[in-house]
Design an enzyme around this catalytic site. Structure first.
Site, mmCIF file in Angstrom:
data_model
loop_
_atom_site.group_PDB
_atom_site.id
_atom_site.type_symbol
_atom_site.label_atom_id
_atom_site.label_comp_id
_atom_site.label_asym_id
_atom_site.label_seq_id
_atom_site.Cartn_x
_atom_site.Cartn_y
_atom_site.Cartn_z
ATOM 1 N N LYS A 39 26.305 17.530 11.370
ATOM 2 C CA LYS A 39 24.948 17.421 11.921
ATOM 3 C C LYS A 39 24.688 16.061 12.546
ATOM 4 C CE LYS A 39 23.378 17.220 7.163
ATOM 5 N NZ LYS A 39 22.677 17.956 6.144
ATOM 6 N N LYS A 91 32.195 7.010 7.934
ATOM 7 C CA LYS A 91 30.781 6.646 8.017
ATOM 8 C C LYS A 91 30.603 5.162 8.279
ATOM 9 C CE LYS A 91 28.230 10.379 5.991
ATOM 10 N NZ LYS A 91 27.359 10.846 4.937
ATOM 11 N N LYS A 137 35.470 18.193 13.070
ATOM 12 C CA LYS A 137 34.620 18.993 12.183
ATOM 13 C C LYS A 137 33.184 19.082 12.711
ATOM 14 C CE LYS A 137 32.691 17.123 8.643
ATOM 15 N NZ LYS A 137 32.267 16.460 7.414
HETATM 16 P P1 TYM Z 1 27.326 17.718 2.692
HETATM 17 O O1 TYM Z 1 25.876 17.725 2.420
HETATM 18 O O2 TYM Z 1 27.869 16.867 3.791
HETATM 19 O O3 TYM Z 1 27.836 19.184 2.953
HETATM 20 C C1 TYM Z 1 27.520 20.238 2.069
HETATM 21 C C2 TYM Z 1 28.678 21.221 1.968
HETATM 22 O O4 TYM Z 1 28.990 21.785 3.243
HETATM 23 C C3 TYM Z 1 30.376 21.633 3.520
HETATM 24 N N1 TYM Z 1 30.562 21.422 4.967
HETATM 25 C C4 TYM Z 1 31.361 22.170 5.747
HETATM 26 N N2 TYM Z 1 32.123 23.246 5.463
HETATM 27 C C5 TYM Z 1 32.813 23.804 6.496
HETATM 28 N N3 TYM Z 1 32.790 23.333 7.764
HETATM 29 C C6 TYM Z 1 32.033 22.260 8.090
HETATM 30 N N4 TYM Z 1 32.008 21.824 9.342
HETATM 31 C C7 TYM Z 1 31.274 21.633 7.049
HETATM 32 N N5 TYM Z 1 30.417 20.572 7.016
HETATM 33 C C8 TYM Z 1 29.979 20.469 5.737
HETATM 34 C C9 TYM Z 1 30.783 20.404 2.716
HETATM 35 O O5 TYM Z 1 32.168 20.387 2.461
HETATM 36 C C10 TYM Z 1 29.959 20.554 1.463
HETATM 37 O O6 TYM Z 1 30.606 21.396 0.535
HETATM 38 N N6 TYM Z 1 29.275 14.854 -0.903
HETATM 39 C C11 TYM Z 1 28.734 16.156 -0.622
HETATM 40 C C12 TYM Z 1 27.508 16.504 -1.452
HETATM 41 C C13 TYM Z 1 27.686 16.376 -2.928
HETATM 42 C C14 TYM Z 1 28.419 17.251 -3.762
HETATM 43 C C15 TYM Z 1 28.224 16.744 -5.094
HETATM 44 C C16 TYM Z 1 29.185 18.386 -3.536
HETATM 45 C C17 TYM Z 1 27.120 15.429 -3.704
HETATM 46 N N7 TYM Z 1 27.441 15.641 -5.000
HETATM 47 C C18 TYM Z 1 28.830 17.363 -6.172
HETATM 48 C C19 TYM Z 1 29.783 19.001 -4.637
HETATM 49 C C20 TYM Z 1 29.605 18.482 -5.940
HETATM 50 C C21 TYM Z 1 28.311 16.187 0.835
HETATM 51 O O7 TYM Z 1 28.060 15.192 1.447
HETATM 52 O O8 TYM Z 1 28.119 17.414 1.320
#
Ligand code: TYM
Length: 334
Positions: free
Chosen positions: A202, A117, A199
């Site tokens: 969005k 990022k 990957k």
């Molecule tokens: P975020 O919002 O980027 O994504 C949410 C969830 O979706 C999964 N994900 C994917 N899985 C498979 N293929 C992909 N291309 C893909 N893109 C996203 C992510 O692995 C995630 O599980 N840091 C986290 C949010 C968070 C969180 C937490 C998660 C904040 N606090 C506590 C678990 C526990 C995040 O940015 O997810």
């Protein structure tokens, strides 16, 4: 389960930063739904994490409700699971501060998401982006979560969370549950259709490789038909065929057919025919979600009410852990 036995706890989170794509569903949401019967589940909309990148205030507000509606449309049941917005539970930032003081600079600078990022947004490499995984650790540890269902990209953050929990427990006696990640065997890393070594995300520049949950049927079908595939023409799930393997994964998730069965079904058929089948399957798979989403999203009062209730429950649980931490650290209790 024995009625006296306490249910194990799940916590997971997602950022309200605009259209979700199919990876969010396969890597996370799909499993969140599965866990509801057996576990006490907390699912949070992490708006505090979202502002590590600049957000337009009106969009952030709208996306927060969009995400709540998405959770429900995917099958999260607010009667069984607690859905809440991270900024409504101030204990998250309070514990994050404490954990900041237990994390080395080196630990955070090694995080690949921070590196990615800060490259993507060089004009805004802020301290929040750096400390992002510590806030995530606080999210998890406040609820004494046993299991955290996430996609593969969050594995490193979970390792840091476990290290922080162990470090604190070691120094002050048992305080936090050390959580386990739950990363699904299939669907943990859906790749961009236009660049299957990257990957799906969005914030990709090339959105024609991203399947958004709210894309219409024609958009989904077109994106899949234009997906970049590998050399050769066999439908095989193999490491050296990332494009076709990604499509096989999507087909598997959309139809529930085992991967070897898919390979057999399309043995001798070309990429064109397979892509058509994948497109049809994914369109059908997303159809019920889209119908439910529209209906639920239209009822903002209902969504706000359930978020309010979710935050009330979350604050009770989070407050208990925070008080325990404050006491152990030596903050004066009156
Ligand atoms: P975020 O919002 O980027 O994504 C949410 C969830 O979706 C999964 N994900 C994917 N899985 C498979 N293929 C992909 N291309 C893909 N893109 C996203 C992510 O692995 C995630 O599980 N840091 C986290 C949010 C968070 C969180 C937490 C998660 C904040 N606090 C506590 C678990 C526990 C995040 O940015 O997810």
């Amino acid at each position: 389960m024995d009625a006296n036995q306490k249910k194990k706890v799940i916590l997971s989170g997602m950022q309200p930063t605009g259209g979700l794509h199919i990876g969010h569903l396969t890597g996370a949401l799909r499993n969140w739904v599965e866990f509801q019967d057996e576990f006490e589940c907390y699912y949070t909309i992490v708006d505090l994490h979202a502002i590590t990148v600049r957000q337009e205030p009106a969009s952030l507000r709208r996306w927060t409700l969009d995400l709540a509606a998405t959770f429900l449309a995917c099958g999260i049941d607010p009667e069984r699971s607690h859905i809440f917005v991270q900024s409504h539970v101030p204990e998250h930032t309070q514990l994050a501060w404490v954990l900041n003081c237990f994390t080395g600079m080196g630990e955070c600078s090694r995080m690949t998401q921070f590196k990615d990022k800060s490259q993507k947004y060089p004009e805004n490499v802020n301290v929040g982006l750096f400390a992002y995984p510590i806030l995530m650790a606080a999210d998890i540890l406040l609820y004494q979560a046993d299991l955290v269902p996430v996609g593969a990209d969050q594995k490193q953050h979970l390792e840091l969370t476990r290290n922080l929990a162990e470090r604190f427990n070691h120094q002050y006696s048992e305080t936090f549950k050390v959580p386990e990640p739950y990363i699904p065997k299939v669907g943990a890393k859906i790749m961009n259709l236009q660049n299957p070594t990257k990957k799906m995300s969005k914030s990709d520049e090339n959105l024609s490789g991203v399947l958004f949950l709210i894309d219409d049927d024609a958009q989904i079908a077109n994106k899949i038909k234009r997906a970049v595939t590998d050399s050769g023409n066999e439908i095989l799930y193999r490491e050296d065929k990332p494009g076709i393997s990604n499509l096989i994964t999507l087909f598997h998730i959309a139809t529930n057919k085992p991967i070897p069965e898919i390979e057999q079904e399309f043995n001798g058929k070309g990429y064109g025919e397979f892509k058509k089948a994948v497109a049809e399957a994914v369109v059908e798979f997303l159809r019920p979600f889209k119908m439910r989403y529209k209906e639920i999203r239209a009822n903002e009062d209902f969504l706000k009410e359930l978020l309010k209730k979710g935050a009330e429950v979350a604050r009770k649980v989070a407050g208990k852990t925070l008080q325990k931490v404050y006491r152990k650290i030596g903050f004066l209790q009156l």
